[in-house]
Design an enzyme around this catalytic site. Structure first.
Site, PDB file in Angstrom:
ATOM      1  N   LYS A 185      -4.635 -22.991 -14.165  1.00  0.00           N
ATOM      2  CA  LYS A 185      -3.631 -23.791 -14.282  1.00  0.00           C
ATOM      3  C   LYS A 185      -3.366 -24.586 -15.564  1.00  0.00           C
ATOM      4  O   LYS A 185      -2.225 -24.740 -16.014  1.00  0.00           O
ATOM      5  CB  LYS A 185      -3.545 -24.791 -13.028  1.00  0.00           C
ATOM      6  CG  LYS A 185      -3.752 -24.476 -11.652  1.00  0.00           C
ATOM      7  CD  LYS A 185      -4.048 -25.581 -10.552  1.00  0.00           C
ATOM      8  CE  LYS A 185      -3.939 -25.284  -9.357  1.00  0.00           C
ATOM      9  NZ  LYS A 185      -4.028 -26.229  -8.261  1.00  0.00           N
ATOM     10  N   ARG A 258      -9.691  -3.073 -20.993  1.00  0.00           N
ATOM     11  CA  ARG A 258      -9.096  -3.986 -21.797  1.00  0.00           C
ATOM     12  C   ARG A 258      -8.609  -3.538 -23.325  1.00  0.00           C
ATOM     13  O   ARG A 258      -7.721  -3.524 -23.764  1.00  0.00           O
ATOM     14  CB  ARG A 258      -9.800  -5.180 -21.597  1.00  0.00           C
ATOM     15  CG  ARG A 258      -9.089  -6.432 -22.629  1.00  0.00           C
ATOM     16  CD  ARG A 258     -10.162  -7.659 -22.260  1.00  0.00           C
ATOM     17  NE  ARG A 258      -9.929  -8.764 -23.238  1.00  0.00           N
ATOM     18  CZ  ARG A 258      -8.678  -9.641 -23.102  1.00  0.00           C
ATOM     19  NH1 ARG A 258      -7.976  -9.620 -22.184  1.00  0.00           N
ATOM     20  NH2 ARG A 258      -8.854 -10.598 -23.684  1.00  0.00           N
ATOM     21  N   HIS A 281      -5.565 -13.978 -26.492  1.00  0.00           N
ATOM     22  CA  HIS A 281      -6.203 -14.384 -27.454  1.00  0.00           C
ATOM     23  C   HIS A 281      -5.815 -15.603 -28.186  1.00  0.00           C
ATOM     24  O   HIS A 281      -4.609 -15.624 -28.619  1.00  0.00           O
ATOM     25  CB  HIS A 281      -6.334 -13.062 -28.677  1.00  0.00           C
ATOM     26  CG  HIS A 281      -7.280 -12.076 -28.304  1.00  0.00           C
ATOM     27  ND1 HIS A 281      -7.182 -10.699 -28.706  1.00  0.00           N
ATOM     28  CD2 HIS A 281      -8.276 -12.063 -27.242  1.00  0.00           C
ATOM     29  CE1 HIS A 281      -7.978  -9.987 -28.352  1.00  0.00           C
ATOM     30  NE2 HIS A 281      -8.607 -10.564 -27.349  1.00  0.00           N
ATOM     31  N   TYR A 290      -7.580  -4.092 -32.935  1.00  0.00           N
ATOM     32  CA  TYR A 290      -6.909  -2.733 -32.414  1.00  0.00           C
ATOM     33  C   TYR A 290      -6.175  -2.050 -33.343  1.00  0.00           C
ATOM     34  O   TYR A 290      -5.851  -0.907 -33.510  1.00  0.00           O
ATOM     35  CB  TYR A 290      -6.116  -3.170 -31.054  1.00  0.00           C
ATOM     36  CG  TYR A 290      -7.130  -3.820 -30.145  1.00  0.00           C
ATOM     37  CD1 TYR A 290      -8.058  -3.162 -29.564  1.00  0.00           C
ATOM     38  CD2 TYR A 290      -7.107  -5.375 -30.076  1.00  0.00           C
ATOM     39  CE1 TYR A 290      -9.136  -3.586 -28.469  1.00  0.00           C
ATOM     40  CE2 TYR A 290      -8.021  -5.860 -28.909  1.00  0.00           C
ATOM     41  CZ  TYR A 290      -9.077  -5.043 -28.386  1.00  0.00           C
ATOM     42  OH  TYR A 290      -9.740  -5.643 -27.687  1.00  0.00           O
TER      43      TYR A 290
END
Length: 309
Positions: A185, A258, A281, A290
């Site tokens: 939350k 992932r 991130h 990546y």
């Protein structure tokens, strides 16, 4: 779990170790840290406590910046990996920062410590063909196979951490608008769902989940054969078994999906900021690994195809 906390003696300028439970809860609920991060940080603090005891500390040990520097030096002397040393520094720095925010201490004794350079390794990434092969392994004639295929599709479609995946509730999924809400939350993010994942989820929700849950009232999206929420270990075993069945080499884990999700997005032209947001991130440098992986692939393609390479 053994306990460690730090309190402050203003007259001596020292920090006293005692209990880390509150810090652990803070990482989980406020910082939305992954389970592996929380586990690693707590383990680092316990190791630090052990070091202090071996150095002659009493039941209530006292430590300061000099003690911390000595501990870091001992890690390096014992030839611990640079990544391990850096993480220990991060663990201590994060903990003292937390204590400052609570008004327990006034200075962070781990702040400004020099961290060793860590060469970020390119993560294990599956090819598109192996992704297809893996996802198509479940036997969708049964409720378990339907569930497994849905989990694999959602994992690759969203790039969620395994802990995030198993914590998804039914109400977090919007199949009409094709998105899923991920996180706590305090810190959540919205991730689009591709058509394959939406299709697999619809099949799972109508043909599999109700049978698995029965009358338990469980609200977790993905459940095990007992009708309870799927566990990290459970999904880990699912991926391992299908990777073996597909004869895919390497150490295939939930995190492999992932990594593959992020690498394939960048490879196909997605901007790095969007990938960072979808992965959750906080630091874009984590996502840039990546892009580095993609540069390596392009270099190989260029070398093989350009006539004057």
């Amino acid at each position: 779990m053994s306990a460690i906390t730090f309190s402050y003696e203003a007259d001596k300028g020292e920090i006293i170790l005692d209990n880390i439970d509150d810090f652990s809860d803070y990482l989980k609920t406020v910082k939305n840290s992954s389970e592996s991060t929380v586990t690693s940080y707590c383990r680092d603090l316990r190791n630090f406590q052990t070091y202090i005891k071996k150095s002659g500390g009493n039941e209530i040990e006292k430590t300061n910046r000099t003690n911390i520097i000595s501990y870091i030096y001992s890690l390096q002397k014992n030839k611990r990996a640079s990544s391990t040393v850096s993480r220990n520094i991060a663990s201590l720095r994060a903990y003292f920062s937390y204590l400052m925010s609570k008004g327990i201490i006034t200075e962070n004794p781990a702040l400004g410590l020099e961290t060793p350079h860590v060469e970020k390794k390119v993560p294990e990434i599956l090819s598109l063909s192996n992704i297809e092969l893996l996802i198509n392994q479940p036997d969708t004639s049964g409720v378990k196979g339907i569930r497994d295929k849905a989990m694999l599709e959602v994992s690759y479609a969203t790039g969620m951490r395994v802990t995030e995946l198993i914590n998804i509730m039914v109400e977090d999924v919007n199949l009409d608008l094709e998105y899923i809400v991920c996180g706590s939350k305090e810190k959540s993010r919205v991730i689009p769902l591709g058509s394959k994942a939406v299709e697999a989820l619809k099949t799972y929700m109508t043909k599999s989940r109700k049978q698995l849950v029965g009358d338990s009232g469980e609200n977790a999206l993905f459940v095990n054969c007992s009708g309870s929420a799927m566990t990290r270990q459970g999904f880990w075993k699912i991926i391992k078994s299908y990777a073996k069945k597909a004869n895919i080499k390497g150490d295939i884990t939930p995190h492999t999906l992932r990594h593959s999700f992020a690498a394939h997005l960048i490879e196909n032209g997605c901007d790095i900021q969007s990938v960072q947001e979808m992965l959750g991130h906080s630091d874009i440098s984590t996502t840039q690994i990546y892009a580095k992986s993609n540069r390596g692939r392009l270099k190989d393609v260029y070398a093989k195809t350009h006539p004057r390479a």
